[in-house]
Design an enzyme around this catalytic site. Structure first.
Site, PDB file in Angstrom:
ATOM      1  N   TYR A  25       0.833  -1.199   0.000  1.00  0.00           N
ATOM      2  CA  TYR A  25       0.000   0.000   0.000  1.00  0.00           C
ATOM      3  C   TYR A  25       0.867   1.246   0.000  1.00  0.00           C
ATOM      4  O   TYR A  25       2.082   1.191   0.237  1.00  0.00           O
ATOM      5  CB  TYR A  25      -0.921   0.009   1.221  1.00  0.00           C
ATOM      6  CG  TYR A  25      -0.239   0.386   2.515  1.00  0.00           C
ATOM      7  CD1 TYR A  25      -0.379   1.662   3.061  1.00  0.00           C
ATOM      8  CD2 TYR A  25       0.557  -0.538   3.204  1.00  0.00           C
ATOM      9  CE1 TYR A  25       0.257   1.999   4.254  1.00  0.00           C
ATOM     10  CE2 TYR A  25       1.182  -0.207   4.391  1.00  0.00           C
ATOM     11  CZ  TYR A  25       1.033   1.065   4.912  1.00  0.00           C
ATOM     12  OH  TYR A  25       1.663   1.407   6.085  1.00  0.00           O
ATOM     13  N   GLU A  44      12.797   3.122  14.119  1.00  0.00           N
ATOM     14  CA  GLU A  44      11.888   4.152  13.590  1.00  0.00           C
ATOM     15  C   GLU A  44      10.647   4.191  14.461  1.00  0.00           C
ATOM     16  O   GLU A  44      10.563   3.521  15.487  1.00  0.00           O
ATOM     17  CB  GLU A  44      11.534   3.852  12.134  1.00  0.00           C
ATOM     18  CG  GLU A  44      10.892   2.492  11.909  1.00  0.00           C
ATOM     19  CD  GLU A  44      10.633   2.188  10.437  1.00  0.00           C
ATOM     20  OE1 GLU A  44      10.650   3.116   9.613  1.00  0.00           O
ATOM     21  OE2 GLU A  44      10.407   1.007  10.121  1.00  0.00           O
ATOM     22  N   LYS A  97       6.676  -1.973   1.994  1.00  0.00           N
ATOM     23  CA  LYS A  97       5.488  -1.336   2.580  1.00  0.00           C
ATOM     24  C   LYS A  97       4.301  -2.277   2.381  1.00  0.00           C
ATOM     25  O   LYS A  97       3.433  -2.056   1.535  1.00  0.00           O
ATOM     26  CB  LYS A  97       5.235   0.033   1.950  1.00  0.00           C
ATOM     27  CG  LYS A  97       4.311   0.921   2.786  1.00  0.00           C
ATOM     28  CD  LYS A  97       4.323   2.346   2.284  1.00  0.00           C
ATOM     29  CE  LYS A  97       3.359   3.224   3.055  1.00  0.00           C
ATOM     30  NZ  LYS A  97       3.793   3.466   4.456  1.00  0.00           N
ATOM     31  N   HIS A 105      -1.157 -21.307   1.028  1.00  0.00           N
ATOM     32  CA  HIS A 105      -0.064 -20.437   1.435  1.00  0.00           C
ATOM     33  C   HIS A 105       0.848 -20.054   0.272  1.00  0.00           C
ATOM     34  O   HIS A 105       1.332 -18.919   0.221  1.00  0.00           O
ATOM     35  CB  HIS A 105       0.752 -21.090   2.555  1.00  0.00           C
ATOM     36  CG  HIS A 105       0.089 -20.993   3.895  1.00  0.00           C
ATOM     37  ND1 HIS A 105      -1.054 -21.695   4.205  1.00  0.00           N
ATOM     38  CD2 HIS A 105       0.402 -20.257   4.997  1.00  0.00           C
ATOM     39  CE1 HIS A 105      -1.419 -21.402   5.452  1.00  0.00           C
ATOM     40  NE2 HIS A 105      -0.562 -20.536   5.954  1.00  0.00           N
ATOM     41  N   ARG A 126      -7.785 -20.433  -0.884  1.00  0.00           N
ATOM     42  CA  ARG A 126      -6.802 -20.199   0.176  1.00  0.00           C
ATOM     43  C   ARG A 126      -5.738 -21.292   0.204  1.00  0.00           C
ATOM     44  O   ARG A 126      -6.011 -22.466   0.426  1.00  0.00           O
ATOM     45  CB  ARG A 126      -7.502 -20.117   1.535  1.00  0.00           C
ATOM     46  CG  ARG A 126      -6.581 -19.626   2.651  1.00  0.00           C
ATOM     47  CD  ARG A 126      -7.307 -19.554   3.984  1.00  0.00           C
ATOM     48  NE  ARG A 126      -6.506 -18.875   4.984  1.00  0.00           N
ATOM     49  CZ  ARG A 126      -5.510 -19.415   5.670  1.00  0.00           C
ATOM     50  NH1 ARG A 126      -5.199 -20.697   5.452  1.00  0.00           N
ATOM     51  NH2 ARG A 126      -4.839 -18.720   6.554  1.00  0.00           N
ATOM     52  N   ARG A 170       8.030   3.683  -5.195  1.00  0.00           N
ATOM     53  CA  ARG A 170       8.215   2.787  -4.047  1.00  0.00           C
ATOM     54  C   ARG A 170       7.191   1.664  -4.077  1.00  0.00           C
ATOM     55  O   ARG A 170       7.494   0.517  -3.699  1.00  0.00           O
ATOM     56  CB  ARG A 170       8.141   3.563  -2.737  1.00  0.00           C
ATOM     57  CG  ARG A 170       8.468   2.705  -1.519  1.00  0.00           C
ATOM     58  CD  ARG A 170       8.550   3.516  -0.245  1.00  0.00           C
ATOM     59  NE  ARG A 170       7.256   4.098   0.131  1.00  0.00           N
ATOM     60  CZ  ARG A 170       7.066   4.863   1.202  1.00  0.00           C
ATOM     61  NH1 ARG A 170       8.080   5.146   2.000  1.00  0.00           N
ATOM     62  NH2 ARG A 170       5.867   5.340   1.471  1.00  0.00           N
TER      63      ARG A 170
END
Length: 282
Positions: free
Chosen positions: A32, A178, A146, A101, A99, A51
């Site tokens: 995101y 951070e 991210k 993995h 679903r 990014r």
């Protein structure tokens, strides 16, 4: 702000749906970005979009739009919603598949969602400063991506917020990394220090702007890790993010930073950042 972009369409919020087998929902298998809008213009959109695609490459995730087309979609969304001062949030997941993995078949397209939101600049907090809490950094070792996997960040932020603090400042052992949703900086003897770009932090876009501003204005800037004691004994501390801009931290846990007021270097960076905002993308 009722128009959203969902998988190729601009639709009303009431009609937006996400499949229960979307891998973002089930695994946090996605990425995101949050992009600032000032006076109707985006700020550092190019850097945010680059990014996003870098995060996608690191996760072997395919974004179903070229970067130029995706950027145009977001600009249209901002215009449609009449955003003046706010944000646009966008996320891409690996898509909808039964679903399992391991990754789904290559022909499964990523799911793309974006929406806008009014978000005024937190001027009062920027002027007065905020408090923070030290929290052990328990996140995974790829903080440079991210991703939607933010549980470690959320737990830290909640621990800080439940004690009345604005942010959690994270540390791995003795080394400060951070904030839970920001980059962290200290000022000592006029020199600005922040953790170097590694897999342990996100290379924030606002962090990069601050780096540029320091270089352009002869402000000493060092990408050098510092420890908890150096944080608490700093002349100034500030955090930086898309939504918080340059935010002074005047107290951490029970330790007052400096004289308990935003410092001169932090104020200088705030002024320089405000000038840079006037160059928001046209």
């Amino acid at each position: 702000m009722n128009t959203l972009f969902v998988n190729g369409e601009l639709i009303h919020r009431d009609k937006a749906k996400i499949d229960i087998e979307d891998r973002g929902y089930q695994f946090g298998d996605g990425i995101y970005e949050v992009i600032r809008v000032y006076n109707g213009n985006t700020f550092t959109m190019k850097e945010h979009m680059e990014r996003l695609y870098q995060s996608a490459d690191k996760m072997k995730l395919s974004i179903p739009y070229p970067i130029g087309e995706f950027t145009s979609i977001l600009l249209q969304l901002i215009e449609t919603n009449g955003v003046k001062d706010g944000i646009v949030y966008l996320q891409v997941t690996r898509g909808v598949a039964p679903r399992q993995h391991h990754f789904p078949a290559r022909d499964v397209k990523g799911s793309v969602v974006a929406y806008t939101k009014d978000y005024p600049v937190p001027l009062k907090q920027m002027e007065q400063g905020v408090t923070a809490k030290l929290v052990e950094d328990i996140r995974w070792l790829r903080c440079d991506i991210k991703s939607l996997n933010l549980l470690g960040n959320l737990l830290a932020k909640e621990e800080a917020a439940s004690d009345g603090h604005f942010e959690a400042v994270l540390h791995r052992g003795d080394t400060v990394t951070e904030g839970s949703s920001s980059n962290a900086f200290i000022v000592k003897d006029g020199i600005i220090y922040t953790h170097p770009v590694t897999n342990l932090i996100l290379n924030g876009i606002t962090r990069r702007v601050i780096d540029d501003l320091c270089r352009e204005n002869d402000l000493p800037f060092q990408e050098e890790a510092f420890v908890v004691s150096e944080l608490l004994e700093a002349d100034e501390v500030f955090i930086a993010s898309t939504t918080s801009e340059v935010m002074p931290v005047i107290k951490i846990d029970q330790q007052v930073i400096g004289d308990g007021k935003p410092g001169a270097v932090t104020k200088r960076l705030q002024a320089l950042f405000s000038e840079r905002k006037r160059m928001a993308d046209r």
